[in-house]
Design a protein around this motif. Structure first.
Motif, short mmCIF file in Angstrom:
data_model
loop_
_atom_site.label_atom_id
_atom_site.label_comp_id
_atom_site.label_asym_id
_atom_site.label_seq_id
_atom_site.Cartn_x
_atom_site.Cartn_y
_atom_site.Cartn_z
N ARG A 177 25.72 5.78 13.37
CA ARG A 177 26.28 5.37 12.09
C ARG A 177 25.52 4.12 11.65
O ARG A 177 25.84 3.01 12.06
CB ARG A 177 27.78 5.07 12.21
N ASN A 179 24.13 0.87 10.63
CA ASN A 179 24.70 -0.38 10.13
C ASN A 179 23.83 -1.51 10.65
O ASN A 179 23.87 -1.85 11.83
CB ASN A 179 26.15 -0.55 10.60
N GLU A 198 34.33 -6.15 13.90
CA GLU A 198 33.87 -4.85 13.43
C GLU A 198 33.38 -3.98 14.60
O GLU A 198 33.64 -2.77 14.64
CB GLU A 198 32.76 -5.01 12.39
N PHE A 202 34.99 -0.40 15.90
CA PHE A 202 34.13 0.77 16.11
C PHE A 202 34.33 1.35 17.50
O PHE A 202 34.49 2.57 17.67
CB PHE A 202 32.68 0.34 15.89
N THR A 206 36.05 5.04 17.00
CA THR A 206 35.04 6.09 17.04
C THR A 206 34.72 6.53 18.46
O THR A 206 34.68 7.74 18.76
CB THR A 206 33.75 5.60 16.35
N LEU A 295 24.75 1.49 14.29
CA LEU A 295 25.60 1.63 15.47
C LEU A 295 25.37 3.00 16.11
O LEU A 295 25.15 3.99 15.41
CB LEU A 295 27.08 1.49 15.09
#
Length: 304
Positions: A177, A179, A198, A202, A206, A295
């Motif tokens: 993902r 970022n 953050e 995650f 996730t 990520l």
């Protein structure tokens, strides 16, 4: 068919930096750090470099001449290499006199790197061949020692494994993902920068969901896994993931209190600790989980 770990080792620099060191230079405390992260100490290099850590970890594998001859792949996982050319894996070939018929490369997937290396090697390794996978980091050279939220988390170290083919199946899953902001070094910051909240969200959302989905896809029940070997980022993350999966913490082993977050080295260092203490036995079913910068996340199921 899959792969298995034939030998494992790790190396930590001699210098131990406990939380009380940071009390002297930052507005923080041992209690604040340990209660939020589980970390009580970490290791930092003094007069050693990246290749020193790698060489010492590989040396502790005590490879025989036959094993050296059969190594055909060398992969180094790191996100703190301090030069781009030549790659570290090719230097390993030269330092240990492996044959020239070697496929050597470095990979950078941050804290996912070691498990990503397993996935890569599983698709390349032939019967009768061995592969060498090293996870190594020197974070102490890239940390911002004025950033109390990040500097207390990371440590230096290296882990190495010798891999071979196995009749038992291995399975892998991965995700990305993109970022570039929440965890970066060199993108828009000359020191390691992380938005901890953050990254935490995650990991516990996730990654936890990915573990459950992965096990359903390979038709293995959560209760059939002996150990969930996770990247050692934060003890609270591990506790949250274990709770979400309905797994006790004795099946979610941790050593972050002693070594901190060593990124791509964290899983082999943990496995080596467990192996030396007799905590692993042949046939143990292991789910390894790497997650971090990108990520990215990578999962691997294999038997010990």
């Amino acid at each position: 068919m899959g792969i298995r770990i034939r030998k494992i080792s790790s190396y930590l620099p001699k210098k131990v930096v406990d939380n009380f060191y940071f009390e002297k230079i930052l507005d923080t405390s041992d209690d604040w750090i340990s209660s939020r992260t589980g970390i009580r100490q970490r290791h930092f290099v003094e007069d050693e470099g990246m290749m020193d850590l790698i060489k010492k970890a590989i040396g502790k594998l005590d490879l025989s001449q036959d094993e050296i001859t059969r190594v055909k792949t060398i992969v180094v996982a790191t996100c703190t290499a301090f030069h781009a050319i030549p790659n570290l894996a090719s230097q390993v070939q030269g330092e240990f006199n492996f044959g020239e018929d070697i496929y050597s490369l470095d990979i950078n997937m941050g804290c996912s790197g070691f498990v990503a290396g397993l996935k890569l090697i599983e698709g390349m390794l032939k019967d009768g061949e061995y592969a060498l996978l090293i996870g190594a980091e020197v974070f102490s050279k890239v940390l911002d020692f004025e950033d109390r939220s990040t500097v207390v988390l990371f440590g230096d170290g290296a882990g190495a494994v010798l891999l071979e083919r196995s009749e038992k199946d291995s399975f892998f899953s991965s995700g990305t993902r993109g970022n570039k902001k929440v965890l970066n070094y060199g993108h828009d910051s000359d020191r390691l920068y992380m938005e901890g909240r953050e990254v935490y969200k995650f990991a516990v959302s996730t990654v936890e969901k990915s573990i459950a989905k992965f096990l359903r896809e390979i038709d293995i029940e959560i209760e059939d896994i002996d150990y969930f070997i996770s990247h050692q980022a934060n003890i609270r993350m591990l506790e949250s993931m274990a709770k979400g999966l309905g797994v006790s913490m004795d099946r979610f082993p941790a050593n972050i209190d002693k070594v901190g977050n060593t990124s791509s080295a964290s899983i082999p260092i943990l496995l080596d600790d467990m192996n030396r203490e007799g905590g692993l036995k042949p046939g143990d079913r292991i789910l390894m989980t790497g997650f971090g910068a990108g990520l990215t996340w990578v999962l691997a199921y294999m038997e010990w």
